[in-house]
Design a protein around this motif. Sequence first.
Motif, PDB file in Angstrom:
ATOM      1  N   LEU A  94       0.815  -1.205   0.000  1.00  0.00           N
ATOM      2  CA  LEU A  94       0.000   0.000   0.000  1.00  0.00           C
ATOM      3  C   LEU A  94       0.856   1.266   0.000  1.00  0.00           C
ATOM      4  N   TRP A  95       1.982   1.231   0.704  1.00  0.00           N
ATOM      5  CA  TRP A  95       2.851   2.407   0.744  1.00  0.00           C
ATOM      6  C   TRP A  95       3.385   2.749  -0.644  1.00  0.00           C
ATOM      7  N   ARG A  96       3.589   1.734  -1.471  1.00  0.00           N
ATOM      8  CA  ARG A  96       4.126   1.986  -2.820  1.00  0.00           C
ATOM      9  C   ARG A  96       3.128   2.738  -3.691  1.00  0.00           C
ATOM     10  N   HIS A  97       1.861   2.709  -3.320  1.00  0.00           N
ATOM     11  CA  HIS A  97       0.823   3.386  -4.097  1.00  0.00           C
ATOM     12  C   HIS A  97       0.156   4.507  -3.299  1.00  0.00           C
ATOM     13  N   SER A  98       0.791   4.935  -2.228  1.00  0.00           N
ATOM     14  CA  SER A  98       0.166   5.911  -1.334  1.00  0.00           C
ATOM     15  C   SER A  98      -0.050   7.268  -1.995  1.00  0.00           C
ATOM     16  N   ASN A  99       0.816   7.647  -2.961  1.00  0.00           N
ATOM     17  CA  ASN A  99       0.707   8.972  -3.589  1.00  0.00           C
ATOM     18  C   ASN A  99      -0.582   9.137  -4.396  1.00  0.00           C
ATOM     19  N   SER A 100      -1.171   8.039  -4.812  1.00  0.00           N
ATOM     20  CA  SER A 100      -2.380   8.110  -5.629  1.00  0.00           C
ATOM     21  C   SER A 100      -3.651   7.883  -4.811  1.00  0.00           C
ATOM     22  N   LEU A 101      -3.530   7.886  -3.480  1.00  0.00           N
ATOM     23  CA  LEU A 101      -4.669   7.603  -2.606  1.00  0.00           C
ATOM     24  C   LEU A 101      -4.909   8.755  -1.645  1.00  0.00           C
ATOM     25  N   ASN A 102      -6.187   9.068  -1.411  1.00  0.00           N
ATOM     26  CA  ASN A 102      -6.509  10.048  -0.373  1.00  0.00           C
ATOM     27  C   ASN A 102      -6.732   9.342   0.955  1.00  0.00           C
ATOM     28  N   GLU A 103      -6.987  10.099   2.002  1.00  0.00           N
ATOM     29  CA  GLU A 103      -7.090   9.504   3.338  1.00  0.00           C
ATOM     30  C   GLU A 103      -8.246   8.524   3.442  1.00  0.00           C
ATOM     31  N   LYS A 104      -9.376   8.857   2.828  1.00  0.00           N
ATOM     32  CA  LYS A 104     -10.531   7.965   2.882  1.00  0.00           C
ATOM     33  C   LYS A 104     -10.232   6.639   2.197  1.00  0.00           C
ATOM     34  N   SER A 105      -9.540   6.685   1.063  1.00  0.00           N
ATOM     35  CA  SER A 105      -9.187   5.454   0.348  1.00  0.00           C
ATOM     36  C   SER A 105      -8.201   4.627   1.148  1.00  0.00           C
ATOM     37  N   ARG A 106      -7.246   5.304   1.795  1.00  0.00           N
ATOM     38  CA  ARG A 106      -6.272   4.586   2.623  1.00  0.00           C
ATOM     39  C   ARG A 106      -6.974   3.859   3.767  1.00  0.00           C
ATOM     40  N   ARG A 107      -7.917   4.538   4.401  1.00  0.00           N
ATOM     41  CA  ARG A 107      -8.634   3.936   5.516  1.00  0.00           C
ATOM     42  C   ARG A 107      -9.440   2.717   5.054  1.00  0.00           C
TER      43      ARG A 107
END
Length: 387
Positions: A206-219
């Motif tokens: 997930l960290w490798r794709h973190s730049n393309s995700l907002n906080e809601k998507s990460r959660r």
Amino acid sequence: MLITTNEDAPRKMVYITDVRHREAIYRTIGEYTQVIYPVSTGLVVQALARPEWLVEIDGTKSEFLNVTCGVPQGSILGPLLFLCYVNDMSISVNCKLLLYADDSALMVSGKDPSVIAQTLSNELESCRHWLIDNKLSLHLGKTESLIFGSRRRLKKVKEFNVMCNGQSIEEAKSVKYLGVTLDQCLSGETLANNTIKKAGSRIKFLWRHSNSLNEKSRRTLCSALIQCHLDYCCSSWFSGLTQKLKSKLQVIQNKMVRFILDLGPMTHIGQRELDQVGFLNIHDRVKQLKLGHVHNISQGKCPPYLRTGFTYISEHHLHGTRDSLHNFVVPRVNGPGSKTFFYTAIKDWNMLPNQIKSIKNKPSFKKQVKKHLSMQANSVESNIYLY
């Protein structure tokens, strides 16, 4: 409404996509259609499969043969019909039988391993005969035996040989049953290590794709890919872990919080950060899930076997106290028994305020329990700086 019909398929399926109209449509169809019977969850079709089947290997087809029993593999009704079919398997054995679809387990308790092995052999042989009589078969290649006990007692076991139909059953050090890895000591260490490994690799992904995700998507991703593994059956295995493994699980949660909030890898995670993402720490999260189970028990919304041993204090003696109506009798246990769900869940439940224990609505209860545990954690925060 979506209707799919395929002449080459072994079954016909009818799906009503709008849940608001399912029951009414099913009942209307059932009134005017033969061999289709409406139930609350869908349609029961009399001809679940074609009466004739053939086998094809490398382009060569056999002749059609009639199939006189069985249900289509992969069907929705298949598991339910199979359970109905094997429901009376328990009459063939005198020991405890656990049934879940085609995963079955025989359980025998005792002090002498040789007596346990002989009893299991007899019960397994009896079960095998029942399966044959009911046109089923026992796959001995997938059958394993496992003896549970303390490490001290297990060291004294020299031989544990279970037999069936003249064949020795493979003895295992651990087995995976319904997604839970059970080791001989029931310590939960194997399952915890597997969970830590799996969760760690997913966080890295997930960290490798973190730049393309907002906080809601990460959660959402953390909840779907990681939290579900931390929660699964944790009520049964978390309490038996060593403090080292519990700390490693907390580290995993801290990494999840850093990922959701997009914090640096060395950022300290305390109760403030956990509150920010709506999490309880690992220990309190397990406690919350345990209390949810006990709430179901107290409200009579659980299977009968879970209710066994849970006795209200008011049922145990006639001394009326403020806690006797809501609290359960704490069982007298020692050793490994103090780490079981039966003991730890009752202890945690009895420590809840009575106004929370008296809540009957499950969502309201869960909300108040989470609020209570979060307030406790904030008042006594002494978290170790974990990475």
